[in-house]
Write a protein that holds these residues in place. Sequence first.
Motif, mmCIF file in Angstrom:
data_model
loop_
_atom_site.group_PDB
_atom_site.id
_atom_site.type_symbol
_atom_site.label_atom_id
_atom_site.label_comp_id
_atom_site.label_asym_id
_atom_site.label_seq_id
_atom_site.Cartn_x
_atom_site.Cartn_y
_atom_site.Cartn_z
ATOM 1 N N SER A 6 46.319 41.332 53.952
ATOM 2 C CA SER A 6 46.845 39.970 53.886
ATOM 3 C C SER A 6 45.950 39.095 53.012
ATOM 4 N N ASN A 7 44.625 39.185 53.246
ATOM 5 C CA ASN A 7 43.659 38.436 52.436
ATOM 6 C C ASN A 7 43.675 38.903 50.986
ATOM 7 N N PHE A 8 43.726 40.221 50.806
ATOM 8 C CA PHE A 8 43.743 40.809 49.467
ATOM 9 C C PHE A 8 44.954 40.306 48.673
ATOM 10 N N LEU A 9 46.109 40.280 49.323
ATOM 11 C CA LEU A 9 47.336 39.834 48.661
ATOM 12 C C LEU A 9 47.256 38.355 48.298
ATOM 13 N N GLN A 10 46.786 37.545 49.246
ATOM 14 C CA GLN A 10 46.669 36.100 49.003
ATOM 15 C C GLN A 10 45.691 35.819 47.868
ATOM 16 N N GLN A 11 44.536 36.468 47.923
ATOM 17 C CA GLN A 11 43.514 36.251 46.894
ATOM 18 C C GLN A 11 43.981 36.788 45.540
ATOM 19 N N GLY A 12 44.648 37.948 45.560
ATOM 20 C CA GLY A 12 45.142 38.540 44.318
ATOM 21 C C GLY A 12 46.155 37.647 43.627
ATOM 22 N N ILE A 13 47.098 37.088 44.394
ATOM 23 C CA ILE A 13 48.113 36.194 43.829
ATOM 24 C C ILE A 13 47.461 34.921 43.300
ATOM 25 N N THR A 14 46.477 34.412 44.056
ATOM 26 C CA THR A 14 45.769 33.197 43.631
ATOM 27 C C THR A 14 45.045 33.423 42.310
ATOM 28 N N PHE A 15 44.289 34.507 42.212
ATOM 29 C CA PHE A 15 43.577 34.816 40.972
ATOM 30 C C PHE A 15 44.543 35.005 39.804
ATOM 31 N N PHE A 16 45.652 35.711 40.070
ATOM 32 C CA PHE A 16 46.616 35.984 38.999
ATOM 33 C C PHE A 16 47.224 34.689 38.475
ATOM 34 N N ALA A 17 47.589 33.787 39.401
ATOM 35 C CA ALA A 17 48.211 32.524 39.000
ATOM 36 C C ALA A 17 47.248 31.661 38.198
ATOM 37 N N ILE A 18 45.979 31.619 38.626
ATOM 38 C CA ILE A 18 44.993 30.788 37.932
ATOM 39 C C ILE A 18 44.626 31.392 36.577
ATOM 40 N N MET A 19 44.466 32.710 36.527
ATOM 41 C CA MET A 19 44.109 33.369 35.273
ATOM 42 C C MET A 19 45.242 33.300 34.254
ATOM 43 N N ASP A 20 46.495 33.422 34.743
ATOM 44 C CA ASP A 20 47.679 33.379 33.876
ATOM 45 C C ASP A 20 47.490 34.270 32.639
ATOM 46 N N PRO A 21 47.381 35.599 32.825
ATOM 47 C CA PRO A 21 47.082 36.495 31.698
ATOM 48 C C PRO A 21 48.081 36.430 30.545
ATOM 49 N N ILE A 22 49.375 36.168 30.856
ATOM 50 C CA ILE A 22 50.378 36.054 29.781
ATOM 51 C C ILE A 22 50.069 34.855 28.894
ATOM 52 N N LYS A 186 54.661 28.240 33.222
ATOM 53 C CA LYS A 186 55.135 27.150 34.090
ATOM 54 C C LYS A 186 55.290 27.628 35.534
ATOM 55 N N LEU A 187 55.792 28.856 35.717
ATOM 56 C CA LEU A 187 55.914 29.416 37.068
ATOM 57 C C LEU A 187 54.538 29.594 37.712
ATOM 58 N N MET A 188 53.575 30.080 36.930
ATOM 59 C CA MET A 188 52.210 30.223 37.434
ATOM 60 C C MET A 188 51.631 28.851 37.800
ATOM 61 N N GLY A 189 52.009 27.834 37.017
ATOM 62 C CA GLY A 189 51.560 26.473 37.283
ATOM 63 C C GLY A 189 52.051 25.961 38.625
ATOM 64 N N LEU A 190 53.285 26.296 38.975
ATOM 65 C CA LEU A 190 53.836 25.889 40.271
ATOM 66 C C LEU A 190 53.068 26.534 41.420
#
Length: 212
Positions: A6-22, A186-190
Amino acid sequence: MESFFSNFLQQGITFFAIMDPIGVSAMALSLLSHDITKSEINRVARKSTMTIIIAFFVVLIGGDFILKLFGIGENSLKVMGGIILLLMAISMVNGSTEGKKPTKEEGKDLKAHEDLSVIPIGIPIAFGTGLFTTIVIFKHQVETASDLLSISLAFLVNAFLFYITLKNSIYIKKYLGLTGQNIITKLMGLIVGAISVQFIVSGLIKLSQSYM
């Protein structure tokens, strides 16, 4: 085990959204030479990824020391970090990249150097203030070794995704186009905006309780 995932998923999504690799890959391409070869983009991707991994572990290890050095409480950092993330989210939703892109003066200086993979692509474009504050906040919430492991794994998975995205940025730009990349940003921004509000509200509640 359930809380770990649960923590891994939450942290992973958070990092992905902030990093916005695309979005970062599109910005990196705008800084690099237009006739860059596949081997050159591979080298840039590899060095940029190593840069953000090293930066992550430096912040993870030294984050507590920084807080103690300046006498900053976790809840104060949550509020300030949340505000930084909120401003970043607004910028992402509006399609503005001014906060990450170098100035004209910096751009001239950077073009004089062949290697841009460490600065500015690695830091501060991929690894900026948003990631810094988020890592310190996550580190402060660590209670067990498995919590620390989940943060590290979540970031390393995102670092790998960042590497794959940047490595194939030429093809991503070709297939998604500018419009597709902007929509994803924009989706990552939301998502980043929602995370920032959680940080701010949580920090404010804890701070108000401490003063009552």
